[in-house]
Design a protein around this motif. Structure first.
Motif, short mmCIF file in Angstrom:
data_model
loop_
_atom_site.label_atom_id
_atom_site.label_comp_id
_atom_site.label_asym_id
_atom_site.label_seq_id
_atom_site.Cartn_x
_atom_site.Cartn_y
_atom_site.Cartn_z
N PHE A 75 0.83 -1.21 0.00
CA PHE A 75 0.00 0.00 0.00
C PHE A 75 0.86 1.26 0.00
O PHE A 75 0.54 2.24 -0.68
CB PHE A 75 -0.95 0.01 1.20
CG PHE A 75 -1.98 1.10 1.12
CD1 PHE A 75 -3.08 0.95 0.30
CD2 PHE A 75 -1.83 2.28 1.82
CE1 PHE A 75 -4.03 1.96 0.20
CE2 PHE A 75 -2.76 3.29 1.73
CZ PHE A 75 -3.87 3.13 0.92
N THR A 76 1.96 1.24 0.71
CA THR A 76 2.87 2.40 0.74
C THR A 76 3.44 2.65 -0.65
O THR A 76 3.48 3.80 -1.11
CB THR A 76 4.01 2.17 1.75
OG1 THR A 76 3.43 1.93 3.03
CG2 THR A 76 4.92 3.37 1.82
N LYS A 129 -8.01 0.19 1.13
CA LYS A 129 -8.87 1.33 0.80
C LYS A 129 -10.24 1.18 1.45
O LYS A 129 -10.81 2.16 1.95
CB LYS A 129 -9.01 1.46 -0.72
CG LYS A 129 -7.76 2.03 -1.39
CD LYS A 129 -7.79 1.94 -2.89
CE LYS A 129 -8.84 2.78 -3.53
NZ LYS A 129 -8.80 2.70 -5.02
N TRP A 148 2.12 1.76 -3.48
CA TRP A 148 1.02 2.20 -4.34
C TRP A 148 0.67 3.66 -4.06
O TRP A 148 0.46 4.45 -4.98
CB TRP A 148 -0.20 1.30 -4.13
CG TRP A 148 -1.37 1.73 -4.94
CD1 TRP A 148 -1.59 1.51 -6.26
CD2 TRP A 148 -2.50 2.47 -4.47
NE1 TRP A 148 -2.78 2.07 -6.64
CE2 TRP A 148 -3.36 2.66 -5.56
CE3 TRP A 148 -2.86 2.98 -3.23
CZ2 TRP A 148 -4.56 3.35 -5.44
CZ3 TRP A 148 -4.04 3.66 -3.12
CH2 TRP A 148 -4.89 3.84 -4.22
N SER A 149 0.63 4.04 -2.78
CA SER A 149 0.27 5.43 -2.44
C SER A 149 1.38 6.41 -2.81
O SER A 149 1.13 7.61 -2.94
CB SER A 149 -0.06 5.55 -0.96
OG SER A 149 1.06 5.25 -0.17
N ASN A 150 2.60 5.91 -3.01
CA ASN A 150 3.70 6.77 -3.45
C ASN A 150 3.76 6.91 -4.96
O ASN A 150 4.70 7.50 -5.50
CB ASN A 150 5.04 6.26 -2.94
CG ASN A 150 5.20 6.49 -1.46
OD1 ASN A 150 4.60 7.39 -0.90
ND2 ASN A 150 6.00 5.66 -0.82
N ILE A 171 -4.56 -3.65 -2.05
CA ILE A 171 -4.87 -2.23 -2.21
C ILE A 171 -6.36 -1.99 -1.98
O ILE A 171 -6.76 -1.06 -1.24
CB ILE A 171 -4.43 -1.73 -3.60
CG1 ILE A 171 -2.92 -1.75 -3.70
CG2 ILE A 171 -4.98 -0.33 -3.87
CD1 ILE A 171 -2.38 -1.53 -5.10
#
Length: 167
Positions: free
Chosen positions: A127-128, A158, A130-132, A154
């Motif tokens: 997730f980190t 969410k 993906w969020s970056n 993911i």
């Protein structure tokens, strides 16, 4: 100077080309003008001379400019597809961050961090990443974790974040 060069100079310096480009694509009219001139330069000599001699050159240019801006398959449209009808670079926007906005953003970030920290280590890392800004496919390629698993993680996180906000 050959006939094709004279025709190209005449078209490039004409007012009707500038006006047509401004009417068809107001944000990128100069780029559209250059694009149509490039198309005319790449055209065979006999075809350009024939269009000019028969009086269809203006119609041809306007039709090609219209097609280039409206059809998603055309090169110009792919390069200069607009996101709305206004030029955001010419607007004078002032960013105002009030104390309440900063507190709200900080609370949101803390909530997201709290939810993400509850998950397993590899889920947090996925997730980190993906969020970056990494796509699910790039994460899949880098980590050799199946694409389906990356997308599942993911989606789950969410959903957890959305559930935390709705509570």
């Amino acid at each position: 100077m050959c006939i094709k060069d004279k025709i190209l100079i005449e078209v490039a310096s004409s007012d009707w080309l500038k006006q047509a480009a401004k009417n068809i694509c107001p944000l990128y009219h100069e780029d559209l003008q250059q694009h149509i001139l490039l198309i005319l330069c790449e055209m065979p000599d006999y075809k350009l001379i024939d269009l000019n001699k028969n009086g269809y050159l203006k119609y041809f240019c306007v039709k090609v400019m219209f097609n280039q801006t409206k059809s998603p398959r055309q090169a110009f449209n792919r390069l200069f597809a607009t996101i709305g009808q206004y030029d955001v670079h010419s607007l004078d926007l002032v960013e105002v961050d009030s104390l309440e906005d900063k507190i709200t953003k900080e609370n949101q970030l803390q909530t997201i961090e709290k939810v993400v920290s509850k998950n397993q280590w590899y889920e947090r890392e996925i997730f980190t990443q993906w969020s970056n800004g990494n796509s699910a496919r790039s994460i899949h390629r880098q980590t050799k974790i199946s694409l389906r698993e990356v997308l599942r993680v993911i989606k789950e996180i969410k959903e957890q974040i959305n559930n935390e906000y709705s509570d």
